[in-house]
Scaffold this motif. Structure first.
Motif, PDB file in Angstrom:
ATOM      1  N   GLY A  14       5.785  89.732   0.546  1.00 22.89           N
ATOM      2  CA  GLY A  14       5.993  89.886  -0.893  1.00 22.89           C
ATOM      3  C   GLY A  14       4.770  90.442  -1.598  1.00 22.89           C
ATOM      4  N   LEU A  15       3.587  89.963  -1.215  1.00 23.93           N
ATOM      5  CA  LEU A  15       2.361  90.468  -1.824  1.00 23.93           C
ATOM      6  C   LEU A  15       2.123  91.937  -1.478  1.00 23.93           C
ATOM      7  CD1 LEU A  15      -0.090  87.466  -1.416  1.00 23.93           C
ATOM      8  CD2 LEU A  15       0.844  88.396  -3.530  1.00 23.93           C
ATOM      9  N   PHE A  16       2.343  92.301  -0.220  1.00 17.62           N
ATOM     10  CA  PHE A  16       2.155  93.696   0.166  1.00 17.62           C
ATOM     11  C   PHE A  16       3.156  94.611  -0.526  1.00 17.62           C
ATOM     12  CE2 PHE A  16      -0.669  92.552   3.703  1.00 17.62           C
ATOM     13  CZ  PHE A  16      -1.561  93.600   3.637  1.00 17.62           C
ATOM     14  N   VAL A  17       4.397  94.159  -0.682  1.00 15.04           N
ATOM     15  CA  VAL A  17       5.391  94.973  -1.390  1.00 15.04           C
ATOM     16  C   VAL A  17       4.983  95.153  -2.844  1.00 15.04           C
ATOM     17  CG1 VAL A  17       7.766  94.981  -2.254  1.00 15.04           C
ATOM     18  CG2 VAL A  17       7.329  94.514   0.146  1.00 15.04           C
ATOM     19  N   ALA A  18       4.574  94.080  -3.493  1.00 14.33           N
ATOM     20  CA  ALA A  18       4.173  94.172  -4.904  1.00 14.33           C
ATOM     21  C   ALA A  18       2.969  95.095  -5.085  1.00 14.33           C
ATOM     22  CB  ALA A  18       3.854  92.776  -5.448  1.00 14.33           C
ATOM     23  N   TYR A  19       1.928  94.898  -4.279  1.00 17.51           N
ATOM     24  CA  TYR A  19       0.739  95.743  -4.394  1.00 17.51           C
ATOM     25  C   TYR A  19       1.049  97.182  -3.985  1.00 17.51           C
ATOM     26  CZ  TYR A  19      -2.138  91.602  -5.131  1.00 17.51           C
ATOM     27  OH  TYR A  19      -2.685  90.458  -5.634  1.00 17.51           O
ATOM     28  N   GLY A  20       1.913  97.359  -3.002  1.00 16.53           N
ATOM     29  CA  GLY A  20       2.284  98.703  -2.571  1.00 16.53           C
ATOM     30  C   GLY A  20       2.992  99.475  -3.669  1.00 16.53           C
ATOM     31  N   VAL A  21       3.871  98.804  -4.387  1.00 16.05           N
ATOM     32  CA  VAL A  21       4.565  99.461  -5.502  1.00 16.05           C
ATOM     33  C   VAL A  21       3.568  99.828  -6.605  1.00 16.05           C
ATOM     34  CG1 VAL A  21       6.211  99.058  -7.374  1.00 16.05           C
ATOM     35  CG2 VAL A  21       6.819  98.450  -5.040  1.00 16.05           C
ATOM     36  N   ILE A  22       2.665  98.914  -6.929  1.00 17.15           N
ATOM     37  CA  ILE A  22       1.684  99.175  -7.990  1.00 17.15           C
ATOM     38  C   ILE A  22       0.768 100.335  -7.609  1.00 17.15           C
ATOM     39  CG2 ILE A  22      -0.331  98.226  -9.187  1.00 17.15           C
ATOM     40  CD1 ILE A  22       1.135  95.476  -9.034  1.00 17.15           C
ATOM     41  N   GLY A  28       4.625  95.551   4.041  1.00 19.61           N
ATOM     42  CA  GLY A  28       5.285  94.420   3.395  1.00 19.61           C
ATOM     43  C   GLY A  28       6.753  94.331   3.756  1.00 19.61           C
ATOM     44  N   LEU A  29       7.437  95.470   3.763  1.00 21.92           N
ATOM     45  CA  LEU A  29       8.850  95.476   4.156  1.00 21.92           C
ATOM     46  C   LEU A  29       9.006  95.092   5.626  1.00 21.92           C
ATOM     47  CD1 LEU A  29      10.150  98.605   2.234  1.00 21.92           C
ATOM     48  CD2 LEU A  29      10.565  96.189   1.701  1.00 21.92           C
ATOM     49  N   GLY A  30       8.034  95.477   6.445  1.00 22.24           N
ATOM     50  CA  GLY A  30       8.050  95.058   7.854  1.00 22.24           C
ATOM     51  C   GLY A  30       7.949  93.552   8.010  1.00 22.24           C
ATOM     52  N   PHE A  31       7.062  92.932   7.244  1.00 25.91           N
ATOM     53  CA  PHE A  31       6.940  91.469   7.274  1.00 25.91           C
ATOM     54  C   PHE A  31       8.236  90.803   6.817  1.00 25.91           C
ATOM     55  CE2 PHE A  31       2.360  91.780   7.774  1.00 25.91           C
ATOM     56  CZ  PHE A  31       2.054  90.626   8.461  1.00 25.91           C
ATOM     57  N   LEU A  32       8.827  91.320   5.746  1.00 30.44           N
ATOM     58  CA  LEU A  32      10.065  90.722   5.246  1.00 30.44           C
ATOM     59  C   LEU A  32      11.219  90.922   6.227  1.00 30.44           C
ATOM     60  CD1 LEU A  32       9.800  91.641   1.464  1.00 30.44           C
ATOM     61  CD2 LEU A  32       9.351  89.438   2.551  1.00 30.44           C
ATOM     62  N   LEU A  33      11.259  92.080   6.875  1.00 30.39           N
ATOM     63  CA  LEU A  33      12.291  92.328   7.881  1.00 30.39           C
ATOM     64  C   LEU A  33      12.104  91.398   9.072  1.00 30.39           C
ATOM     65  CD1 LEU A  33      14.678  94.162   8.706  1.00 30.39           C
ATOM     66  CD2 LEU A  33      12.983  95.621   9.835  1.00 30.39           C
ATOM     67  N   TRP A  34      10.869  91.205   9.494  1.00 30.47           N
ATOM     68  CA  TRP A  34      10.560  90.295  10.597  1.00 30.47           C
ATOM     69  C   TRP A  34      11.002  88.875  10.254  1.00 30.47           C
ATOM     70  CZ3 TRP A  34       4.935  88.387  11.565  1.00 30.47           C
ATOM     71  CH2 TRP A  34       4.891  87.569  12.686  1.00 30.47           C
ATOM     72  N   GLN A  35      10.728  88.457   9.035  1.00 30.29           N
ATOM     73  CA  GLN A  35      11.110  87.117   8.601  1.00 30.29           C
ATOM     74  C   GLN A  35      12.626  86.973   8.560  1.00 30.29           C
ATOM     75  OE1 GLN A  35      12.086  86.447   4.964  1.00 30.29           O
ATOM     76  NE2 GLN A  35      12.501  84.363   5.549  1.00 30.29           N
ATOM     77  N   TRP A  36      13.314  88.050   8.199  1.00 27.53           N
ATOM     78  CA  TRP A  36      14.773  88.003   8.111  1.00 27.53           C
ATOM     79  C   TRP A  36      15.414  88.024   9.504  1.00 27.53           C
ATOM     80  CZ3 TRP A  36      18.591  92.030   8.744  1.00 27.53           C
ATOM     81  CH2 TRP A  36      19.860  91.655   8.330  1.00 27.53           C
ATOM     82  N   LEU A  37      14.862  88.834  10.410  1.00 23.74           N
ATOM     83  CA  LEU A  37      15.431  88.946  11.755  1.00 23.74           C
ATOM     84  C   LEU A  37      15.091  87.767  12.661  1.00 23.74           C
ATOM     85  CD1 LEU A  37      14.854  92.736  12.479  1.00 23.74           C
ATOM     86  CD2 LEU A  37      17.009  91.601  11.908  1.00 23.74           C
ATOM     87  N   LEU A  54      11.106  78.250   2.945  1.00 22.87           N
ATOM     88  CA  LEU A  54      10.598  78.640   1.631  1.00 22.87           C
ATOM     89  C   LEU A  54       9.125  79.029   1.706  1.00 22.87           C
ATOM     90  CD1 LEU A  54      11.121  78.874  -1.417  1.00 22.87           C
ATOM     91  CD2 LEU A  54      10.435  76.489  -1.616  1.00 22.87           C
ATOM     92  N   PHE A  55       8.346  78.316   2.488  1.00 27.41           N
ATOM     93  CA  PHE A  55       6.914  78.559   2.569  1.00 27.41           C
ATOM     94  C   PHE A  55       6.526  79.291   3.847  1.00 27.41           C
ATOM     95  CE2 PHE A  55       7.261  74.906  -0.292  1.00 27.41           C
ATOM     96  CZ  PHE A  55       6.687  75.490  -1.403  1.00 27.41           C
ATOM     97  N   ASP A  56       7.431  80.096   4.366  1.00 24.89           N
ATOM     98  CA  ASP A  56       7.138  80.915   5.539  1.00 24.89           C
ATOM     99  C   ASP A  56       6.058  81.928   5.149  1.00 24.89           C
ATOM    100  OD1 ASP A  56       7.120  82.347   7.858  1.00 24.89           O
ATOM    101  OD2 ASP A  56       9.215  82.962   7.757  1.00 24.89           O
ATOM    102  N   ILE A  57       4.962  81.944   5.868  1.00 25.90           N
ATOM    103  CA  ILE A  57       3.823  82.796   5.516  1.00 25.90           C
ATOM    104  C   ILE A  57       4.192  84.273   5.564  1.00 25.90           C
ATOM    105  CG2 ILE A  57       2.846  82.935   7.837  1.00 25.90           C
ATOM    106  CD1 ILE A  57       0.849  82.506   4.602  1.00 25.90           C
ATOM    107  N   ARG A  58       5.154  84.635   6.404  1.00 25.77           N
ATOM    108  CA  ARG A  58       5.576  86.037   6.467  1.00 25.77           C
ATOM    109  C   ARG A  58       6.209  86.474   5.157  1.00 25.77           C
ATOM    110  NH1 ARG A  58       9.232  85.454  11.667  1.00 25.77           N
ATOM    111  NH2 ARG A  58       9.820  83.670  10.422  1.00 25.77           N
ATOM    112  N   ARG A  59       6.908  85.582   4.494  1.00 20.03           N
ATOM    113  CA  ARG A  59       7.521  85.901   3.201  1.00 20.03           C
ATOM    114  C   ARG A  59       6.451  86.093   2.132  1.00 20.03           C
ATOM    115  NH1 ARG A  59      12.438  82.362   1.152  1.00 20.03           N
ATOM    116  NH2 ARG A  59      13.260  83.367   2.994  1.00 20.03           N
TER     117      ARG A  59
END
Length: 92
Positions: A36-44, A77-86, A27-32
């Motif tokens: 998440g922050l990069f994805v949110a800021y990237g969309v904005i 951000g998607l790269g970090f989330l993909l890394w965390q998932w893989l 839950l508290f994985d720093i990659r997540r």
């Protein structure tokens, strides 16, 4: 100095306790968090870049800098989330 949350070496730990610790670590994985922050800021920032006026584009010498920066942040951000998932955190 001994960690107060960790049982002494050789002490058996029940599976429920192990699962609770593992769930908290995931839950508290720093990659997540970073992803998440990069994805949110990237969309904005990307949306701001899509709707930039002509004066903002001219100010940036013809480059839609907000759009490109938003897309770069989104990709990171998607790269970090993909890394965390893989590569999830291993159980101890």
């Amino acid at each position: 100095m001994e960690d107060q949350n960790r049982p002494p070496a050789g002490t058996p730990v029940d599976s429920a306790e192990q699962e609770r610790r593992s769930a908290a670590a995931r839950l508290f994985d720093i990659r997540r968090v970073i992803g998440g922050l990069f994805v949110a800021y990237g969309v904005i920032v990307g949306l701001v870049g899509v709707f930039d006026g002509a004066s903002a584009v001219e100010k940036a010498q013809g480059i839609r800098i907000n759009l490109w920066a938003g897309l770069a942040m989104l990709a990171l951000g998607l790269g970090f989330l993909l890394w965390q998932w893989l590569r999830p955190i291993d159980r101890e």
